[in-house]
Design a protein around this motif. Sequence first.
Motif, PDB file in Angstrom:
ATOM      1  N   THR A   1       0.851  -1.181   0.000  1.00 33.27           N
ATOM      2  CA  THR A   1       0.000   0.000   0.000  1.00 33.27           C
ATOM      3  C   THR A   1       0.892   1.237   0.000  1.00 33.27           C
ATOM      4  O   THR A   1       2.078   1.158   0.312  1.00 33.27           O
ATOM      5  N   PHE A   2       0.320   2.373  -0.362  1.00 31.36           N
ATOM      6  CA  PHE A   2       1.092   3.609  -0.366  1.00 31.36           C
ATOM      7  C   PHE A   2       0.233   4.755   0.150  1.00 31.36           C
ATOM      8  O   PHE A   2      -0.995   4.704   0.111  1.00 31.36           O
ATOM      9  N   THR A   3       0.916   5.771   0.658  1.00 30.29           N
ATOM     10  CA  THR A   3       0.285   7.012   1.098  1.00 30.29           C
ATOM     11  C   THR A   3       1.127   8.167   0.597  1.00 30.29           C
ATOM     12  O   THR A   3       2.344   8.174   0.769  1.00 30.29           O
ATOM     13  N   VAL A   4       0.474   9.134  -0.025  1.00 34.71           N
ATOM     14  CA  VAL A   4       1.126  10.377  -0.424  1.00 34.71           C
ATOM     15  C   VAL A   4       0.416  11.470   0.369  1.00 34.71           C
ATOM     16  O   VAL A   4      -0.779  11.689   0.200  1.00 34.71           O
ATOM     17  N   ASP A   5       1.150  12.110   1.262  1.00 32.96           N
ATOM     18  CA  ASP A   5       0.598  13.125   2.155  1.00 32.96           C
ATOM     19  C   ASP A   5       1.251  14.459   1.803  1.00 32.96           C
ATOM     20  O   ASP A   5       2.453  14.624   1.966  1.00 32.96           O
ATOM     21  N   VAL A   6       0.464  15.402   1.293  1.00 33.80           N
ATOM     22  CA  VAL A   6       1.009  16.673   0.819  1.00 33.80           C
ATOM     23  C   VAL A   6       0.418  17.821   1.622  1.00 33.80           C
ATOM     24  O   VAL A   6      -0.800  17.901   1.802  1.00 33.80           O
ATOM     25  N   VAL A   7       1.292  18.718   2.090  1.00 36.57           N
ATOM     26  CA  VAL A   7       0.873  19.940   2.771  1.00 36.57           C
ATOM     27  C   VAL A   7       1.475  21.117   2.011  1.00 36.57           C
ATOM     28  O   VAL A   7       2.680  21.150   1.765  1.00 36.57           O
ATOM     29  N   VAL A   8       0.628  22.057   1.619  1.00 41.16           N
ATOM     30  CA  VAL A   8       1.077  23.258   0.912  1.00 41.16           C
ATOM     31  C   VAL A   8       0.715  24.452   1.781  1.00 41.16           C
ATOM     32  O   VAL A   8      -0.414  24.548   2.270  1.00 41.16           O
ATOM     33  N   ARG A   9       1.672  25.349   1.956  1.00 45.97           N
ATOM     34  CA  ARG A   9       1.441  26.537   2.780  1.00 45.97           C
ATOM     35  C   ARG A   9       1.759  27.803   1.993  1.00 45.97           C
ATOM     36  O   ARG A   9       2.707  27.847   1.234  1.00 45.97           O
ATOM     37  N   ALA A  10       0.945  28.820   2.239  1.00 47.62           N
ATOM     38  CA  ALA A  10       1.196  30.166   1.727  1.00 47.62           C
ATOM     39  C   ALA A  10       0.960  31.094   2.913  1.00 47.62           C
ATOM     40  O   ALA A  10      -0.189  31.323   3.305  1.00 47.62           O
ATOM     41  N   GLY A  11       2.033  31.553   3.512  1.00 48.14           N
ATOM     42  CA  GLY A  11       1.901  32.361   4.724  1.00 48.14           C
ATOM     43  C   GLY A  11       1.368  31.512   5.851  1.00 48.14           C
ATOM     44  O   GLY A  11       1.913  30.462   6.167  1.00 48.14           O
ATOM     45  N   THR A  12       0.265  31.938   6.438  1.00 53.60           N
ATOM     46  CA  THR A  12      -0.322  31.192   7.555  1.00 53.60           C
ATOM     47  C   THR A  12      -1.418  30.233   7.112  1.00 53.60           C
ATOM     48  O   THR A  12      -1.982  29.526   7.926  1.00 53.60           O
ATOM     49  N   ILE A  13      -1.717  30.212   5.818  1.00 56.41           N
ATOM     50  CA  ILE A  13      -2.769  29.335   5.293  1.00 56.41           C
ATOM     51  C   ILE A  13      -2.148  28.056   4.749  1.00 56.41           C
ATOM     52  O   ILE A  13      -1.178  28.095   3.993  1.00 56.41           O
ATOM     53  N   GLY A  14      -2.703  26.916   5.153  1.00 59.99           N
ATOM     54  CA  GLY A  14      -2.200  25.635   4.679  1.00 59.99           C
ATOM     55  C   GLY A  14      -3.323  24.754   4.186  1.00 59.99           C
ATOM     56  O   GLY A  14      -4.460  24.863   4.635  1.00 59.99           O
TER      57      GLY A  14
END
Length: 84
Positions: free
Chosen positions: A10-23
């Motif tokens: 199995t696989f997991t791709v966990d992505v977090v994108v931030r712009a300033g204080t917003i994610g």
Amino acid sequence: MDERGRSAQTFTVDVVVRAGTIGRRVVAQGQDIYAVSAPLVVEAVDRVLTGRTRVTGVASAGRIFDAPDFLRALAAHLMVETPA
């Protein structure tokens, strides 16, 4: 192997994108990442050949395609969630 010929991995791709204080976060999970690669490529090529792109020329996949729509097209191959 399961009935579709996929390995048990199995696989997991966990992505977090931030712009300033917003994610924003998106998590994609599935079985046998190699079995997902072919449908992903076919979907991308089909969209390019049928003119369903947002930009032309050299660009990232996220810029060329509507990301939520693209991920929905792969729903049979992976699970995508956007945690709150």
